[in-house]
Scaffold this active site. Structure first.
Site, mmCIF file in Angstrom:
data_model
loop_
_atom_site.group_PDB
_atom_site.id
_atom_site.type_symbol
_atom_site.label_atom_id
_atom_site.label_comp_id
_atom_site.label_asym_id
_atom_site.label_seq_id
_atom_site.Cartn_x
_atom_site.Cartn_y
_atom_site.Cartn_z
ATOM 1 N N SER A 249 -45.800 35.287 -25.304
ATOM 2 C CA SER A 249 -44.765 33.670 -25.347
ATOM 3 C C SER A 249 -46.033 33.138 -25.628
ATOM 4 C CB SER A 249 -44.199 33.874 -24.085
ATOM 5 O OG SER A 249 -45.052 33.614 -22.638
ATOM 6 N N LYS A 250 -45.433 31.900 -25.694
ATOM 7 C CA LYS A 250 -46.154 30.602 -25.354
ATOM 8 C C LYS A 250 -47.142 30.867 -24.728
ATOM 9 C CE LYS A 250 -43.539 27.668 -28.832
ATOM 10 N NZ LYS A 250 -42.119 27.684 -27.864
ATOM 11 N N ARG A 251 -47.034 30.701 -23.326
ATOM 12 C CA ARG A 251 -48.545 31.422 -22.516
ATOM 13 C C ARG A 251 -49.255 31.592 -22.619
ATOM 14 N NH1 ARG A 251 -47.374 34.481 -18.640
ATOM 15 N NH2 ARG A 251 -46.389 35.893 -19.539
ATOM 16 N N GLY A 253 -50.622 31.713 -26.643
ATOM 17 C CA GLY A 253 -50.887 30.002 -26.617
ATOM 18 C C GLY A 253 -50.008 30.343 -27.860
#
Ligand code: GLU
Length: 485
Positions: A249-251, A253
């Site tokens: 996920s965006k966490r 990167g």
């Protein structure tokens, strides 16, 4: 049927950027279509009117094309099974819903949201899985029953057994399924209904997708049966995980194809890396897209999830930066050079020499641009690394620079071999090592002590700029005494 041409599809929802997980799904379907000489269809699942945009749609098409995953049928190119946007297929869904209602495989349901919520709460209170209780199942409600949904009449208490192309045999008992909604009260189809209507209508023979859709498969198989149709072969692939083992996920990167392009990755590298993430061919790591088409097989898709590994992606990118034709790398590096405020041309032979000189050490196109920048900067804007100047452009280096200048000025032509010849000849005659000369020259012409090979550097920079910068470096070396070194 067995030797009918295969048809595969990628069916993104244009509610966001093309995610790298989606790109991998597209790649595997595309590879199988190409491998088996079949057709690759692009269908846009845009029924979520609030979140779907034409902007995301354009981006998805652009990014797929950038990766080289060209579709044979799709919203922009058309095809015999269009339209290829779900919002343009409402009549087809309506007709199919009518057919299922007429055959008794579906029924109208007028249960209010409040009633459904109460049924749900009761089931939860009993510790059971919430499911529709079949209230309207046998009421025989007609088209004028008022606001209603259309539900699928789930048959009996059998088992859906599918041979998943990736996971092997999978069985789901019907009792785990309820009479799910096909058409919502606003007339829009649900995902499961639209996807079956479309895959069936478009003659799709194989569906490779993320295993987050495995739960939907038995519902879809039941729908095919109700339509008296053969379901496609399904293959569910493990999702991509982040380095910590949690769903990517965006966490973690960047997660979109566009973001990786902006970070300086080549499409060849992303395709190569995505192919290897969840698929293997022996222990080979590097494939171009044609090799992938040749060697791709469903058997090579693994059952355990791949973890995103930025270092490995960089390594693959470095390989393709070094290996593709230099003109291609220079073209792809051009926006990154421009972003540094440099002016081109970035596509002439000088630019190609500059990119060629640095590319074997660059892991991204951003690095290609920063490493090659010295070639594109006007001499007066060349930044000098202070420490390097203090160490190498010193009075002792002045006579060396003078000789280099003199020899290079006399060269009739400016290529790597003649530059190297002129300097080596002198080094041999004078007994000096290249080391003593290379660093002052490098700092004089690039401003930095690290960089590509000396002769490539001078060749790429060209005669006039090399000589001008050497003159300037010579001046700085003579002035070195002023620094007190
Ligand atoms: N639009 C769905 C998605 O993006 C497609 C699912 C499927 O392949 O059936 O997840």
């Amino acid at each position: 049927m067995a030797d009918a041409p295969v048809r595969l599809r990628f069916a993104p929802s244009p509610t966001g950027h093309l995610h790298i997980g989606g790109a991998r799904t597209a790649l595997f379907n595309w590879l199988l279509a190409r491998k088996l000489g079949g057709t690759f269809v692009l269908r846009l699942e845009d029924t979520d009117a609030e979140r779907s945009t034409r902007e995301f749609e354009r981006e998805i098409l652009r990014d797929l094309a950038w990766l080289g995953l060209i579709w044979d049928e799709g919203p922009d190119v058309g095809g015999p099974h269009g339209p290829y946007r779900q919002t343009e297929r409402a009549d087809l869904y309506r007709a199919l819903a009518e057919r299922l209602l007429a055959s008794g495989h579906a029924y109208r349901c007028t249960c209010s949201p409040q009633r459904l919520e109460a049924v749900r709460a009761e089931a939860l209170a009993r510790g059971e899985k919430p499911r529709y209780d079949g209230h309207c199942r046998d009421l025989g409600l007609g088209p004028s029953c008022g606001p209603h949904v259309v539900r699928f009449r789930m048959p009996g208490d059998g088992v859906v057994a599918v041979h998943d192309l990736v996971k092997g045999p999978v069985e789901i008992r019907d009792e785990e399924l309820d009479d799910f909604v096909l058409v919502r009260s606003d007339g829009l189809p649900t995902y499961n209904f639209a996807v079956v209507a479309d895959d069936h209508g478009m003659g799709i023979t194989h569906v490779l997708r993320g295993d987050d859709h495995l739960n939907n498969t038995p519902k879809q198989v039941h729908l095919y049966r109700a339509l008296d149709a053969e379901p496609p072969r399904f293959g569910h692939m493990p999702l991509i995980l982040g380095p910590d083992g949690k769903r990517l996920s965006k966490r973690h990167g960047a997660t979109s194809v566009g973001a990786y392009r902006d970070l300086g990755f080549l499409p060849e590298a992303l395709v190569n890396y995505l192919a290897r993430l969840g698929w293997a061919h022996g222990d080979l790591e590097l494939f171009d897209i044609d090799e992938l088409v040749r060697v791709f097989s469903i058997e090579g898709i693994g059952t355990s999830a791949g973890r995103w590994d930025m270092d490995k992606l960089m390594w693959v990118n470095q390989h393709w930066i070094a290996r593709l034709p230099v003109e291609r790398v220079a073209r792809d590096a051009a926006p990154f050079l421009a972003a540094l405020g440099l002016t081109g041309p970035f596509d002439d032979s000088r630019a190609h020499l500059a990119v060629d000189a640095v590319r074997s050490r660059a892991r991204t196109l951003v690095q290609v641009a920063t490493m090659a920048a010295f070639c594109f900067l006007p001499d007066e804007r060349l930044p000098y690394d202070d420490a390097a100047v203090r160490k190498f452009l010193v009075p002792d280096a002045a006579p060396l620079l003078e000789t280099v200048l003199e020899r290079l000025k006399r060269l009739p032509s400016w290529e790597r071999a003649s530059i190297e010849g002129a300097i080596s000849e002198w080094l041999q005659a004078s007994g000096l090592g290249l080391g003593a000369v290379a660093q002052p020259v490098r700092v004089a012409v690039t401003g930095s002590r690290v960089g590509p090979g000396l002769f490539e550097t001078l060749e790429a920079l060209g005669r006039d700029r090399s000589l001008a910068r050497l003159e300037r470096g010579l001046g700085m070396a003579r002035d070195g005494a002023l620094h007190g070194v």
